[in-house]
Design an enzyme around this catalytic site. Structure first.
Site, mmCIF file in Angstrom:
data_model
loop_
_atom_site.group_PDB
_atom_site.id
_atom_site.type_symbol
_atom_site.label_atom_id
_atom_site.label_comp_id
_atom_site.label_asym_id
_atom_site.label_seq_id
_atom_site.Cartn_x
_atom_site.Cartn_y
_atom_site.Cartn_z
ATOM 1 N N TYR A 1 0.705 -1.225 -0.072
ATOM 2 C CA TYR A 1 0.018 -0.231 0.104
ATOM 3 C C TYR A 1 0.780 0.980 -0.076
ATOM 4 O O TYR A 1 2.002 1.267 0.372
ATOM 5 C CB TYR A 1 -0.761 -0.064 1.157
ATOM 6 C CG TYR A 1 -0.302 0.211 2.538
ATOM 7 C CD1 TYR A 1 -0.132 1.436 3.093
ATOM 8 C CD2 TYR A 1 0.226 -0.904 3.363
ATOM 9 C CE1 TYR A 1 0.282 1.671 4.390
ATOM 10 C CE2 TYR A 1 0.764 -0.705 4.412
ATOM 11 C CZ TYR A 1 0.801 0.913 5.106
ATOM 12 O OH TYR A 1 1.523 0.861 6.236
ATOM 13 N N CYS A 2 0.322 2.185 -0.551
ATOM 14 C CA CYS A 2 0.836 3.631 -0.566
ATOM 15 C C CYS A 2 -0.133 4.694 -0.485
ATOM 16 O O CYS A 2 -1.223 4.311 -0.127
ATOM 17 C CB CYS A 2 2.064 3.789 -1.767
ATOM 18 S SG CYS A 2 1.274 3.772 -3.277
ATOM 19 N N THR A 3 0.192 5.952 -0.543
ATOM 20 C CA THR A 3 -0.647 7.058 -0.606
ATOM 21 C C THR A 3 -2.039 6.912 -1.284
ATOM 22 O O THR A 3 -3.067 7.051 -0.902
ATOM 23 C CB THR A 3 -0.035 8.424 -0.833
ATOM 24 O OG1 THR A 3 1.117 8.235 0.008
ATOM 25 C CG2 THR A 3 -1.053 9.553 -0.498
ATOM 26 N N ILE B 1 -4.213 4.681 0.304
ATOM 27 C CA ILE B 1 -4.805 5.026 1.493
ATOM 28 C C ILE B 1 -5.871 5.803 1.487
ATOM 29 O O ILE B 1 -6.963 5.798 2.175
ATOM 30 C CB ILE B 1 -3.847 5.808 2.490
ATOM 31 C CG1 ILE B 1 -2.514 4.791 2.909
ATOM 32 C CG2 ILE B 1 -4.155 5.868 4.062
ATOM 33 C CD1 ILE B 1 -1.195 5.209 3.395
#
Length: 350
Positions: free
Chosen positions: A197-199, A226
């Protein structure tokens, strides 16, 4: 025809604060072949300047990566314009979790070699062979399963203020450092289910392909990152498994996801998750600072920087030379994990 900003920073910020209408903070990206990125860039600037859009947008031959602030009354027109461009048609838009409309104060569109500075050689692996995209609900349901490895593909200063429960958060300052660290540290676990996961999802596109190239068998990524997870979980009325704050690359520097504060002030150790840049422009280091320390140090990271901030103009040249001697000829300091260590180190050097 205007293709670049012509106002000063102070004028731009003053105009932003005087606005009487609302803005929406959005983000989007797409890997798409752009034969003429400079012409594409100029066309976007003309359209978005007329709509009074602000933001930071990167354009490259490989696509576009945008974080923007759009006047609410112009949002429908903006989205219609996107759909009218074949390269940007049906673009998935992510809306900010928390939005005061003050995320950007000017429109900046830059042509870059890549839309994410990953430092990777794209010719060395198949960048299109990405991982399996998971919805927010699917990712949510898999996070707690013991067999899975949840990996935060953001930098340390981002994960420090917020991350998924039980996630591996590498102590890295750059995406390139992190992705190589993950491949090396997990080389004996290539048969495990990987959840990345990342932004907003863009870094996971490249990371998942890189991991698959290095033999990881079951690579998955959070679709929309996110930002989308926080929105979807709220709609589903589920308790967030992301704790703390989501770091964002605009003036806000963060938006709360579940209300918890999981990090500490880099100066006194109090619970705090507010990032700020040192008020001494010779330093401008990014660090976490509580209200009490902000008052004590006047927004600076050390007593030394506070002294420089208030120094007479005639003394500034000496300070500039001293800073260059100590810390090198840099316009600003790195954002990563070294910052909080350097704060203590520099305090001792005063």
């Amino acid at each position: 025809m205007q293709l670049y900003n012509r106002l000063s920073k102070d004028e731009l910020k003053k105009n932003l604060m005087a606005e009487t209408f609302k803005r929406k903070t959005i983000s989007f990206y797409r890997y798409v072949n752009l034969d003429e990125p400079n012409e594409f860039r100029d066309s976007l600037y003309q359209k978005w300047f007329e709509l009074n859009c602000f933001g930071r947008i990167y354009v490259a031959r490989e696509g576009i990566n945008a974080q923007m602030s759009v006047p609410e009354q112009n949002l429908a027109t903006f989205l219609k314009q996107l759909d009218e461009m074949p390269e940007l048609k049906d673009m998935p838009i992510k809306y900010a979790i928390e939005d005061d409309g003050k995320s950007f104060y000017k429109l900046t569109i830059k042509v870059r070699p890549k839309i994410v500075a990953d430092g990777l050689n794209d010719n060395a692996f198949d960048v299109t062979n990405v991982g399996n995209h998971l919805s927010a609900r699917e990712f949510h349901d898999l996070v707690d399963i013991p067999e899975t490895l949840v990996i935060d593909m953001r930098n340390h200063y981002e994960s420090e203020i917020g991350h998924f429960k039980g996630a591996i958060c590498p102590e890295a300052d750059t995406f390139r450092e992190e992705i190589e660290m993950v491949v090396d540290d997990l080389k004996d676990q290539k048969d495990r289910k990987i959840l990345l996961y990342c932004t907003g999802g863009i870094r996971c596109e490249k990371a998942s392909a890189y991991l698959k190239h290095h033999g990881f068998m079951d690579v998955n990524q959070l679709h929309g990152g996110i930002i989308e997870y926080a929105q979807q979980i709220k709609q589903l009325k589920l308790d967030s498994k992301f704790v703390g704050k989501n770091f964002v690359f605009d003036q806000r520097l963060g938006e709360t996801v579940n209300g918890e504060v999981i990090s500490n002030c880099h100066q006194c150790g109090r619970r705090c998750d507010t990032h700020t840049n040192c008020a001494n422009d010779l330093c401008h280091i990014l660090f976490i600072q509580c209200n009490e320390c902000a008052e004590q140090y006047d927004g600076c990271c050390t007593a030394e920087c506070k002294t420089v901030l208030h120094a007479p103009e005639e003394d500034r040249l000496l300070y500039i030379q001293d800073f260059k001697r100590k810390f090198g000829n840099r316009k600003s300091f790195r954002k990563g994990i070294d910052n909080k260590l350097n704060i203590d180190k520099r305090e001792l050097e005063v």
